[in-house]
Write a protein that holds these residues in place. Sequence first.
Motif, PDB file in Angstrom:
ATOM      1  N   THR A  78       0.296 -29.553 -51.551  1.00 12.00           N
ATOM      2  CA  THR A  78      -0.269 -29.096 -50.295  1.00 12.00           C
ATOM      3  C   THR A  78      -1.704 -30.018 -50.182  1.00 12.00           C
ATOM      4  O   THR A  78      -2.608 -29.581 -51.163  1.00 12.00           O
ATOM      5  N   ILE A  79      -1.755 -30.621 -49.297  1.00 11.65           N
ATOM      6  CA  ILE A  79      -3.304 -31.237 -49.097  1.00 11.65           C
ATOM      7  C   ILE A  79      -4.235 -30.314 -48.356  1.00 11.65           C
ATOM      8  O   ILE A  79      -3.923 -29.887 -47.281  1.00 11.65           O
ATOM      9  N   GLN A 128       1.624 -37.973 -44.445  1.00 13.39           N
ATOM     10  CA  GLN A 128       2.619 -39.034 -44.060  1.00 13.39           C
ATOM     11  C   GLN A 128       3.143 -40.140 -45.044  1.00 13.39           C
ATOM     12  O   GLN A 128       4.162 -40.370 -45.380  1.00 13.39           O
ATOM     13  N   PHE A 129       1.814 -40.726 -45.503  1.00 17.03           N
ATOM     14  CA  PHE A 129       2.196 -41.627 -46.657  1.00 17.03           C
ATOM     15  C   PHE A 129       3.066 -41.437 -47.828  1.00 17.03           C
ATOM     16  O   PHE A 129       3.724 -42.006 -48.254  1.00 17.03           O
ATOM     17  N   TYR A 130       2.461 -40.185 -48.285  1.00 19.49           N
ATOM     18  CA  TYR A 130       2.969 -39.625 -49.527  1.00 19.49           C
ATOM     19  C   TYR A 130       4.523 -39.455 -49.160  1.00 19.49           C
ATOM     20  O   TYR A 130       5.462 -39.418 -50.415  1.00 19.49           O
ATOM     21  N   ALA A 153       4.459 -33.446 -49.251  1.00 15.29           N
ATOM     22  CA  ALA A 153       3.067 -33.063 -48.763  1.00 15.29           C
ATOM     23  C   ALA A 153       3.022 -32.129 -47.763  1.00 15.29           C
ATOM     24  O   ALA A 153       3.372 -32.581 -46.564  1.00 15.29           O
ATOM     25  N   LYS A 154       2.603 -31.043 -47.809  1.00 12.90           N
ATOM     26  CA  LYS A 154       2.166 -30.162 -46.518  1.00 12.90           C
ATOM     27  C   LYS A 154       0.540 -30.362 -46.318  1.00 12.90           C
ATOM     28  O   LYS A 154      -0.104 -30.668 -47.264  1.00 12.90           O
ATOM     29  N   PRO A 202      -1.036 -24.915 -38.414  1.00 12.14           N
ATOM     30  CA  PRO A 202      -1.129 -25.995 -39.387  1.00 12.14           C
ATOM     31  C   PRO A 202      -0.818 -27.100 -38.573  1.00 12.14           C
ATOM     32  O   PRO A 202      -0.256 -27.430 -37.583  1.00 12.14           O
ATOM     33  N   ILE A 203      -1.761 -28.208 -38.770  1.00 15.34           N
ATOM     34  CA  ILE A 203      -2.046 -29.462 -38.133  1.00 15.34           C
ATOM     35  C   ILE A 203      -0.629 -30.349 -37.738  1.00 15.34           C
ATOM     36  O   ILE A 203      -0.399 -30.863 -36.954  1.00 15.34           O
TER      37      ILE A 203
END
Lengths: 513, 323, 296, 327
Positions: free
Chosen positions: A353-354, A373-375, A382-383, C240-241
Motif C-alpha cells: 500500500t502506497i 499505476q506503474f507498479y 499497489a493500493k 481512497p483516491i
Amino acid sequence: MSALPTAALAKDREVSIGLQAAITSMDPHYHNLSPNNSMMLHMFEPLIRRDANQKPVPSLATSWRAVDDLTWEFKLRKNVRFHDGSPFTAEDVVFTLKRVPNVPNSPSSFATFTKPIVDVKVVDPHTIVFKTATPHVLLPSDLASVLIVSKGAGEKAATEDYNSGKAAIGTGPYKFAEYVPNQRVVLKANYGYWGGEEPWDKITFKILTNPAARVAALLSGDVQMIETVPTSDIAKLSKDPKFNLVDKVSNRVIYVHLNQSTEKSPPFVTDKSGKPLEKNPFRDARVRKALSMGINRDAIADRIMEKKAVPAAQLLPDFFYGTSKKLKPARFDPEGAKKLLAEAGYPNGFAITIHGPNNRYINDDKIAQAIAQFYTRIGVDAKVETMPSAVYFTRATKLEFGYMVLGWGTESGEQGSSLRSLLATYDRNKGMGVTNRGRYSNPELDKALTIALVTMDEKKREALIQQAAEIAMNDTALIPIHYEVSTWATAKGLRYEARTDQYTLASGLKPAK
Amino acid sequence: MSGPPLLSVDGLRMHFFTKAGVVKAVDDVSFSVGRGRILGLVGESGSGKSMTGYSVMGLIDPPGRLVGGRIVFDGQDLTRLDASAWRRLRGNRIAMIFQDPMMTLNPVLRIDTQIVETIRAHADVSRESALARAREALARVGIPSPDERLRAYPHQFSGGMRQRVAIAIALVNHPDVIIADEPTTALDVTIQGQILFEMQKLCRETGAALIWITHDLSVIAGLADEVCVMYAGRVVESGTVAEVIERPLHPYTRGLIDSVPSRNERGRPLRQIPGMTPSLLELAPGCPFRERCARASAACAESPAVTEPAPGRRLRCFHPVDA
Amino acid sequence: MAEPARVEGPWVRFWHEFAESRLALVGLALLALVVAIAILAPVISPQNPYDLAQLDVMDSKLAPGEASGTGKTYWLGTDDQGRDMLSGIYYGLRISLGVGIASTIFALAIGLVFGLVAAYFGGWVDTLVMRIVDIQLSFPAILIALVLLAVLGQGVDKIVVALVTVQWAYYARTVRSSALVERQKEYIEAARVLALGQARVVFRHLLPNCLPPLIVVATVQVAHAIALEATLSFLGLGLPITEPSLGLLISNGFQYLLSGKYWISFYPGIALLVTIMAINLVADQLRDVLNPRLRK
Amino acid sequence: MLAYTIRRFGQSFIVLVFMSFLVFVGVYAIGNPVELLVNPQADEAERIRATAALGLDKPFLEQYWGFLKGAAKGDLGKSFVFNVPALTLILEKLPATIELAFVAMVIAISLGIPLGLVAGLKPDSFIGRGIMAGSIMGFSLPTFWVGLVLIMIFSVHLGWLPSNGRGETVLVAGIPVSFLTMDGIAHLAMPATNLALFKLSLLIRLTRAGTREAVLQDYVKFARAKGLPQRRVIGVHVLKNILIPIVTVIGLELGSVIAFAIVTESIFAWPGTGKLLIDSINQLDRPVIVAYLLVIVSLFVVINFVVDVLYSLLDPRVRLGGAAAAH
C-alpha cells in the motif's frame, strides 16, 4: 461596472501578493517554518543571506573566515540602521544569539543553528568572533538561517510584541505595518535601507491557502502575484498575455522511503494473497532498485506535474553543493524491474500500500496514484491511501507504513545535511538520520558523512559528500522521484526573480521595464 | 312568506377537472331559503351537499370550478362577483360552520385573535370594541366566563365548547345566511341536542336563514322547515319537512327514511339501501340511483327531468314511490 | 369529498396515484437508469476505473471524444490519471449512491429511535439524549472524519460510519420535535389508556405519524450525504483516491475548472445533479402519495 | 421558567466539559502536533524542547486536568502555532463568521419562506414546479463547486465582485462589521450566497411541504370562510402553523452554517473561524480546536434555548420544559 482589478494596479508602488500558507508569527525566532522564514526576510536580515540559487552572499556581515578549526571571525557591515533609527552593531548579534534558544513556547526554534557556538567575543562594534566546541564547517550556512533583531527593541520583548509590531524592528528593506494571523501581512518600505531603494512603498501579503482561490485572486486582479501556481492552471496562465509566469527548480525533492526497519514484512506489505512475507523485501537492494526502475518519472513530470518537475537522481538538483553529476535518474524499465524482482525471489511480485499525504506537496496524492499505476506493470499490486498531513506524518514517524511518499526541502542548499537527516543510520541523539523513516543503514555512508562534517577544506568536503551521495543512490537507499519546480505568476508588467528555496520575496518582484 | 327568498340557488353546477376525468360534484342543484327559515340539505357522504355549501361560500379550489347556474343572494348573483367582493360577503353576510370543531379553530392562535380578526376583516372598528363584541358573541353561545376564555387557546377547550366558539365566530357579524355543515356530528348526543336547539333559537331571533347540511334525516325532522335530498350531486327531491318525511316520493328518500331507527318499529332490523354510491367520475347519463333502486326500469337510463308533483314539491324520478 | 370509489388493489391504486405526475415518472425513469448503471457498472463500463492496471497516465486529461495513442476513444475524456471519465462516472455513481443511501438509512434508524424515545419518555431520558445530540451537532464533521480516518483508516465502510456519526443527531432532533407535538394528541393518549406496550405505542402509533416530515428530511439528506461525502473528499478526508465516488471525481477535477479542462469536474457534476434530482422527484411524489393528509 | 433555564444551562456546562475531553481524545488520536510544527531537520534535543514547550510531555490526563484548571480561570490555553491565547484568536475571527452566517441565513429565510409558500400554494403551476426544480439544484451541487463557479463567473469573467477576503469594516458596538460598507457588501455577496444556497433549498422544501399540508386543514378553510383577506389567511393562519418545524431547522442550520462555513471560508479566503478551524485541525493546534468548539457549543446552547422558547411562543400546545412536565 468593475473598476476593481485595474484600481488595484493603479497605485503604482503598491502590490498585493497571494501566499499559499499562513504566517504564524512576526517573531523571527518563534517558528522555524519556510513561509515564516520567507516573510521575515523582508524585515530582518541574517549575517549571510542566500541568493536566488541559495549561494551564500554577504548581508549584515561583509566577510567571514575560519581563523582555525574552532574559531570564526565575522566582519559586520557599517552604517546600517534599524527601522527605529538605532545603529546595527555586534551587540545586536550577541543579543540575537542569546535570544534564539530562549523563545518561550516556540513550537520549532532556531536553536539548532546557534547551538554549535559555545562562545562569542565582540572585538569591536563591527567585528565578532565565534567559538565552537568541535569543528563546524556549516557555521556560515547555519547563520544564514538566523535573523538579527535589535537589542534595543527586543530586550524585554516577547513574541506578542513582535506580532503587534512593537518589537518587530529589523534592518531589512521593509517595515512592519500590520499583521492579522491567518489573513494578511502588510509591510511598508524602509526608505533608509542600506541596500538601496526597493521597488514598493507598500506590500500586502494575503493568505490564500486554497490553490483555486489563489489563482482566482490573480485572475480577478485582487493580487498581482501568487506563489505556487497550481499545476493545473499553468498551461492556461502561460498562454494568457495578461500574466507572466516564472519558474525554477527548487531544493525540494519528492522521494519514497521504504520501511526497512523490520525483519519480516513491514506494515502494508504482503504477498498477493495478503499473507505476510518471510523477509522484508525492502532490505534487498535489488527490490529497491526494481521499484525505482518501475517508476516512469518522465510521465509524472510531464502529465501529473504539467512539466513543473524535474526527474530526480539524488536529493538536490545537481547544481547544488555536494551533488554528484554522475548520478542520473533511474530509467523507466518495467521489464528490467520485473527481472530484478525475479532475481530477488519475487517472480510474482508482492502487494503493497502506497501511503502519502494529500495536502502537503504539489499533487502529492496524484503522484502516489500514478506510482501505483506503474507498479501494476511490474507485477506489484499497489493500493493507495492518502491522508491529510495532520494524520500522515505522525503515523509515518511511528513507522506505521511500508511505502511512504515524502518530500524534503534542503534549506541549507548543501546535500550533506539532507543525506545526514534522511539516510544516515537512525540515531536521534547524535542528530543522525533524524528523519530516516526508512531506517536505511549503511556504515560506509555514515563514515563518509561523519568525516565530511569535520573536514574544513571545502573541496575535500564536497568530494566526500558527493561520494556519500553516490554510495546511497547506487544502493537505492531511497527512491528519488522528482524535484519540484516552483512557479510564480505575476500580472503583466511585473517580473519575479524565481528562487530555488521557494521563498516569495517582494524585493525580487520588479516592474518588467 | 312572501317576497323573493333571501338566497336562491338555481341550476348550480360545480365540477372537478381532475387528470382522471371530470367529477360532477354538484350537478344542477336548485333550492331557496328565506329569512328566518331553516333548510335541510340531506344526503350520504359524497352526495355533493358539502360542495354545494362551499360553492355558495365561493370556497371552491382548483381543480374544482363553478360551471353553471346562479346563486342569488339578496338580489345579487354571487357567481358574477369578483373574488374580493365575494370575500367581503363571507363571514359577514354569509357564514359557515364546519363539521369537526377540533380542526376548525387554528391551534396556534388565541380565541380572541380568531374572533377579532373576523370582525375587523369586515368592519373598521378598534380592537377594543371588537373585543367587546367578541365577548358578547361568546356569551351568546353560552360560554361561561367569556373574558377569561377569550385569552385561551383552542386546545384548552372541549369539543363542544370549541364548536360553540366556532358558532360564535360565524354569528359575530350577524350574517343573513348561515351554512352549517354537520356541525353536531362530531359531538356527543347531549351536546348535539343543546347546540341544535340553540342554533334554531338564534336563527329565529336574528332572522337569519340557516342551511343545515347533514346525513341524518332525524336531525332535519326536528329542525328544518324545508328539506332537499341530494344524491350523486343532484337534488332528487325537495319540499317541506313534514311532507317529505310523511310522504317521500323518491325511492332514495324512502330508503333513507327506512334506515333511520324509529321508536314504533323497535325490534325490526334496519333496512339499508343496497349497494354503494356510484363514483362521480365520468358518471354515465341517466338516473344515478338506478343501480340501487328496486323500481328502476329501462327508462331510468335517461336522466329524469324535475317535476312538481305537488305545490312546493319537486322530484326527479320516473317511478315515484306510491303514496 | 367526491372520492371516486373504484375497486383496485392497493398497489395498482398506488401506481395510479404515483403516475399522476408526469415529472415524477421522468424522475422514476431517470432513477431507474441511474440505479441500473450503478448495478451494471462493471458490465457496461469500457474500463474498470478502479483497476490501476487499466489506466495509463500517458492518456491523462484527454478531451471528450479524443482518442488515445493506442486508438481508444474516450467519449467523456479522461482525468489526470488517464481514467476514462465515463467509466469513472458509472463506478462513481455506484459508490455515491451506495454511500448516500446506506448512511441515510443507518443515520435515520438511529436518529429515529433516539428521537422517539426522547420524546415519548421525556424527563431525564429526553435530557440525556438531547444533550448528546447537542454535542454531536456542534462537533464539526471534518474533525469527526479526521479522527475516524486516523483511527479506522480509509475506505467506503469508514466513510459511511463517518457520515452516520455526523448525521444521526440531525434526525433525532427532527423526530423529537414532531413526536413532541404528536404525543400530545389524543390517539397516543388512547393507545396509552389501552395499556398497549410502550414499544408498541412508540413504533406502531407514534412513529407512523412522525414519518411525513421525516421523509422530507431524509430525501434531502440522501442528497446531503452524497454532497457531504464529496466535501470530505474535497478536504482529503473521503474515499481512497483510487476508487473515486462522484464527489471525489468532482473535487479532483475541481482544480482544472479554471484552466479550461472542464470535463473532469463538469460531467461528474452533471451525473450527481441528475442522480439527486431523480431521487428527489420520485421522493416528492412518493411523499404526496403516501401522505393521507394530502390526498385529494 | 427560571428553574428550567438554570437546569438547561447546568446541563450545558456538563456538555462543555465532556466536549473538551472528547476533543483532547480526538486530537490525541489523530496525531502528534510536534510532527507538524517542528522543522524536519531538527534534532532530538529540539524535539524534546518543543514537546515540553507545548506541554505535550505530560501524561494525557494531566494535560487535560491542566486545561480544566486554566479554563476555570477563563484561560483556554495558547495556540501552539500562533502563540496567542486561543480564545482571543477565535473571538477576533468570530464576528466575521457570524456576520457571514447571519447574512446567509437572512438570504435563505427571506427568499426561502416566500418561495416555499408560493410553491406550496400553487404546487402544480409552472412557477411552483420551477421553484422546486431550482431548490433541487441548490442542494445537489457541492458547496465548494458552486463557490468556484461563482468566482469564475462574477470575479474572473465579469469582474464585478472581489474573489476573496472581507471588505472594509466599521465598528458597531465595538464589533467590526462589513455589511454596512459598499466594499464590505461586495465582498460578502458571493460567500454569503454560496453559504445560503443549501439552506435556501431546505427552507423552500420545508415551507412548501408545510404549506401544502396546512392549506388542506379545516382551520384554513374556516379562516377563508370568515372572509379574511388572502394575505392574512396565508400570512397568519398558514405561516404560523408551519413555522414550528421551520424554526427548528433554522435553529439547527444556524449552527451548521457555521460548520459549513469551513468550506466557503476557505474558498473565498473569508477570515473567519471556519478557516481558522480547518487550519488548526490540519496543524493539530489543539488549544484552538478546543476553544473553538467550546465557543461554538456555547453558541449552540444559546441557539437551542432560543429555539425552544420560540416553540412555546409559536405553539401553545408545547410547554417549556415540556418533556419533563408531561407525565
